[in-house]
Design a protein around this motif. Sequence first.
Motif, PDB file in Angstrom:
ATOM      1  N   LYS A   1       0.848  -1.187   0.000  1.00  0.00           N
ATOM      2  CA  LYS A   1       0.000   0.000   0.000  1.00  0.00           C
ATOM      3  C   LYS A   1       0.884   1.236   0.000  1.00  0.00           C
ATOM      4  CE  LYS A   1      -4.158   1.964   1.966  1.00  0.00           C
ATOM      5  NZ  LYS A   1      -5.282   1.751   2.902  1.00  0.00           N
TER       6      LYS A   1
ATOM      7  N   ALA B   1       1.018   5.434  -0.094  1.00  0.00           N
ATOM      8  CA  ALA B   1       0.295   6.680   0.123  1.00  0.00           C
ATOM      9  C   ALA B   1       1.080   7.823  -0.506  1.00  0.00           C
ATOM     10  CB  ALA B   1       0.103   6.929   1.618  1.00  0.00           C
TER      11      ALA B   1
ATOM     12  N   GLN C   1      -0.470  -0.166 -10.823  1.00  0.00           N
ATOM     13  CA  GLN C   1      -1.314  -1.272 -10.394  1.00  0.00           C
ATOM     14  C   GLN C   1      -1.434  -2.341 -11.458  1.00  0.00           C
ATOM     15  OE1 GLN C   1      -4.581   1.314  -9.369  1.00  0.00           O
ATOM     16  NE2 GLN C   1      -4.209   1.119  -7.181  1.00  0.00           N
TER      17      GLN C   1
ATOM     18  N   VAL D   1      -1.057  -3.929  -5.579  1.00  0.00           N
ATOM     19  CA  VAL D   1      -0.675  -2.619  -5.050  1.00  0.00           C
ATOM     20  C   VAL D   1      -1.921  -1.745  -4.931  1.00  0.00           C
ATOM     21  CG1 VAL D   1       0.516  -0.457  -5.593  1.00  0.00           C
ATOM     22  CG2 VAL D   1       1.705  -2.623  -5.868  1.00  0.00           C
ATOM     23  N   THR D   2      -2.065  -1.085  -3.792  1.00  0.00           N
ATOM     24  CA  THR D   2      -3.140  -0.125  -3.607  1.00  0.00           C
ATOM     25  C   THR D   2      -2.539   1.230  -3.284  1.00  0.00           C
ATOM     26  OG1 THR D   2      -3.347  -0.652  -1.247  1.00  0.00           O
ATOM     27  CG2 THR D   2      -4.759  -1.880  -2.790  1.00  0.00           C
ATOM     28  N   THR D   3      -3.246   2.298  -3.628  1.00  0.00           N
ATOM     29  CA  THR D   3      -2.721   3.643  -3.414  1.00  0.00           C
ATOM     30  C   THR D   3      -3.774   4.528  -2.756  1.00  0.00           C
ATOM     31  OG1 THR D   3      -3.404   4.385  -5.624  1.00  0.00           O
ATOM     32  CG2 THR D   3      -1.180   3.485  -5.396  1.00  0.00           C
ATOM     33  N   THR D   4      -3.302   5.484  -1.974  1.00  0.00           N
ATOM     34  CA  THR D   4      -4.147   6.534  -1.417  1.00  0.00           C
ATOM     35  C   THR D   4      -3.457   7.872  -1.647  1.00  0.00           C
ATOM     36  OG1 THR D   4      -3.120   6.343   0.773  1.00  0.00           O
ATOM     37  CG2 THR D   4      -5.098   5.016   0.363  1.00  0.00           C
TER      38      THR D   4
ATOM     39  N   ALA E   1      -3.993   3.181   8.186  1.00  0.00           N
ATOM     40  CA  ALA E   1      -4.082   2.726   6.797  1.00  0.00           C
ATOM     41  C   ALA E   1      -3.071   1.633   6.471  1.00  0.00           C
ATOM     42  CB  ALA E   1      -3.870   3.903   5.844  1.00  0.00           C
TER      43      ALA E   1
ATOM     44  N   VAL F   1       0.130   1.753   5.623  1.00  0.00           N
ATOM     45  CA  VAL F   1       0.859   2.016   4.387  1.00  0.00           C
ATOM     46  C   VAL F   1       2.259   1.418   4.459  1.00  0.00           C
ATOM     47  CG1 VAL F   1      -0.420   4.128   3.946  1.00  0.00           C
ATOM     48  CG2 VAL F   1       1.744   4.241   5.180  1.00  0.00           C
ATOM     49  N   ASP F   2       2.770   1.034   3.297  1.00  0.00           N
ATOM     50  CA  ASP F   2       4.124   0.494   3.187  1.00  0.00           C
ATOM     51  C   ASP F   2       5.116   1.551   2.716  1.00  0.00           C
ATOM     52  OD1 ASP F   2       3.511  -2.380   3.734  1.00  0.00           O
ATOM     53  OD2 ASP F   2       2.275  -2.128   1.949  1.00  0.00           O
TER      54      ASP F   2
ATOM     55  N   ASP G   1       7.988  -6.966  -2.346  1.00  0.00           N
ATOM     56  CA  ASP G   1       7.074  -6.856  -1.203  1.00  0.00           C
ATOM     57  C   ASP G   1       7.796  -7.243   0.085  1.00  0.00           C
ATOM     58  OD1 ASP G   1       4.870  -6.021  -2.680  1.00  0.00           O
ATOM     59  OD2 ASP G   1       4.394  -8.093  -3.248  1.00  0.00           O
TER      60      ASP G   1
END
Length: 271
Positions: A2, A4, A24, A30-33, A72, A74-75, A271
């Motif tokens: 994740k 951000a 992505q 992979v997720t994003t904010t 959240a 986040v990584d 990862d």
Amino acid sequence: MKIAFLHTLSSNQALFTPYTEDLQRKRPGVTTTHHVDEDLLKNARKIASEEDRARVTTQVHQALSSMIGSGANVDFVVCTCSTIGDMAERYTSSAPVLRVDQPMGLRLGNPSLGDDAEQTTSSHIPVLRVDRPMADCAVGYSVIHVLAALESTLEPTKELLDKCASTAHTHPRIHMTVVPEAWSHFQQGDQKAYIQTIADYIQEKYSNTESSQDSVIVLAQASMSPAAELLLIPEQQSSLGDKDKDTGMAELPRILTSPSICVDYLAGLRD
């Protein structure tokens, strides 16, 4: 994973959407904010003393702490603002922090982050400036033309390039320039004129220059990156037929922009 993104311009959230979508696709899972704090850039532009710098650095770190501590999980945190990027990379947390323009400095194909990045890491997770990959790539050239729309971006970008060159044992000539009138268009909300002004400046100043293969143009701010799409870069020129090459089409040095190189870097992370 994740990731951000911390933006200091609200428009950068839209700018980065196609890049994060590309990421992505390259890295399923992979997720994003996105988080926007425009006061960080406004305050950074007003820095006039070390006390001011310390205060803004604290504000940047508070913003990062808020993002990371929001639950959240986040990584990575990607700072998309070159002006505060150095402040962001100095933040130590269990999540690595990247300046969005740092991957422009990473030599393409080289997974090394450089000695300077290692010095700013926490005990077990590295803290990264996102523009280092761009800068590491740039210092492989003999001449670097850095273009910015904001004068406050020049100093942190120059410092980054100097550090990357020292690590790579190279000695490029670095020229720093603010594109005239560009930022005034941005402030007026005229994105089209902003980008066209940058593209026109590049075309006027760097077309058909001598030793273009030994030089590179670095667009120091992520918001400037669409200008490169309006210009024909050497890789594209080399694929044209002879008929097109004979039309007097201008040749330009290679142009580096941070969002695309950042995505390539992030896509290669384990990862």
